[in-house]
Design a protein around this motif. Structure first.
Motif, short mmCIF file in Angstrom:
data_model
loop_
_atom_site.label_atom_id
_atom_site.label_comp_id
_atom_site.label_asym_id
_atom_site.label_seq_id
_atom_site.Cartn_x
_atom_site.Cartn_y
_atom_site.Cartn_z
N ALA A 1 -5.49 -8.09 6.13
CA ALA A 1 -4.12 -7.74 6.50
C ALA A 1 -4.06 -7.27 7.95
O ALA A 1 -4.94 -6.54 8.42
CB ALA A 1 -3.60 -6.64 5.58
N GLU B 1 3.93 -2.80 5.92
CA GLU B 1 4.85 -3.21 4.85
C GLU B 1 4.33 -2.80 3.48
O GLU B 1 5.09 -2.34 2.62
CB GLU B 1 5.06 -4.73 4.90
CG GLU B 1 5.84 -5.20 6.12
CD GLU B 1 5.89 -6.71 6.23
OE1 GLU B 1 5.16 -7.39 5.46
OE2 GLU B 1 6.64 -7.22 7.09
N GLN B 2 3.04 -2.93 3.25
CA GLN B 2 2.47 -2.63 1.94
C GLN B 2 2.41 -1.14 1.67
O GLN B 2 2.54 -0.70 0.52
CB GLN B 2 1.07 -3.23 1.81
CG GLN B 2 1.08 -4.76 1.77
CD GLN B 2 -0.28 -5.34 1.40
OE1 GLN B 2 -0.88 -4.95 0.40
NE2 GLN B 2 -0.75 -6.29 2.18
N GLU C 1 1.45 -6.23 8.18
CA GLU C 1 1.32 -6.35 6.73
C GLU C 1 0.90 -5.03 6.09
O GLU C 1 1.38 -4.68 5.00
CB GLU C 1 0.31 -7.46 6.40
CG GLU C 1 0.80 -8.85 6.78
CD GLU C 1 -0.31 -9.90 6.80
OE1 GLU C 1 0.02 -11.09 6.71
OE2 GLU C 1 -1.50 -9.52 6.91
#
Length: 218
Positions: free
Chosen positions: A170, A177-178, A174
Motif C-alpha cells: 500500500a 484511506e484504510q 491507500e
C-alpha cells in the motif's frame, strides 16, 4: 528541465536493453534519461555528473555487478536504485536488497509496469515485483543477517498497522484511506517507523515486515 520530470540513469551492459528502456521511458511521459552506463564501475562517476533522481540497474555485469554498484551508491547516500532482473535471479535479488536497492522489476514486465515501478521508486515508495517477491524474500531470510528486535517492542500499535500495510504494497494514499487518517499523518508514522527500526526505505520495511511475520506472501 520541468520540475515534475524524473531523471534516470540507465545501467545495463547490453545496448539493446538500454535502447528498449529509452523507448519506454520517454520525455513526453515525464522521464529524462540523463546518462547511461554499461558497467557498475561507471556508476559513481555518472551519478556525480548527472545527479539522477533514480538509477535503473542491471544485476549481471562483467566487471562490477549491480549489487556492488548499489552498495557503493547507498553508502554515499546516492539516489534510489531500482534493479532490473530476470525471473531466476532470486539469490542476486536478495543480495541487492541487502545492498540497499529500493526495489526490483522484471526485464520482461509490460512497459506500463516498468513506468509504474520507476515512478513509485522515484517518489520513495519502492517497488517489489509481485511475480518474484515471495521467492526473493525467502532467499533473503535464508541468508545470514543481524538479529533484529521485534517490531512490537519498538513500534506503537498504529505504527505496526502502517508497517503491515506497507508490507502489503500500500502507498501512503491507500494507507490513509484504510486507516481513516490523513496522508500527512501517514508520512509522520512512516518516518518514525524508519527511524525506530533503522530502515532505509519502503523496500527495507517490506523485508523487515516479512522477517517479523507481519505480512503473508504477496
Amino acid at each position: 528541465m520541468a520540475d515534475d520530470e524524473i531523471t534516470v540513469l540507465l545501467v545495463d551492459d547490453q545496448e539493446l536493453v538500454r535502447s528498449g528502456l529509452r523507448r519506454i521511458l520517454r520525455r513526453k511521459d515525464g522521464f529524462v534519461i540523463v546518462g547511461e552506463c554499461s558497467d557498475g564501475s561507471e556508476v559513481p562517476e555518472a551519478v556525480a555528473a548527472h545527479q539522477p533522481d533514480l538509477v535503473l540497474m542491471d544485476l549481471r555485469m562483467k566487471r562490477v555487478d549491480g549489487i556492488e554498484a548499489t552498495r557503493l551508491l547507498r553508502a554515499r547516500s546516492g539516489p534510489p536504485v531500482l534493479v532490473l532482473t530476470t525471473f531466476d535471479d532470486d539469490e542476486l535479488l536478495s543480495g541487492a536488497l541487502r545492498a540497499g536497492a529500493a526495489g526490483f522489476v522484471l526485464k520482461d514486465s509490460p512497459a506500463e509496469e516498468l513506468i509504474w515501478a520507476v515512478r513509485a521508486t522515484a517518489r520513495g515508495d519502492g517497488f517489489l515485483d509481485p511475480a518474484v517477491t515471495a521467492r526473493v524474500l525467502a532467499a533473503y531470510r535464508a541468508s545470514p543477517s543481524p538479529r533484529q528486535e521485534r517490531a512490537a517492542d519498538k513500534l506503537t500499535a498504529r505504527e505496526l498497522e502502517v508497517l503491515c500495510l506497507i508490507a502489503r504494497g500500500a502507498n501512503n494514499t491507500e494507507i490513509a484511506e484504510q486507516l481513516f487518517i490523513s496522508e500527512v499523518t501517514v508520512k509522520s508514522h512512516v518516518g518514525r517507523i524508519f527511524t525506530k527500526l533503522d530502515l532505509r526505505d519502503r523496500a527495507a520495511a517490506i523485508v523487515y515486515a516479512y522477517d517479523q511475520g507481519l505480512a503473508g506472501p504477496q
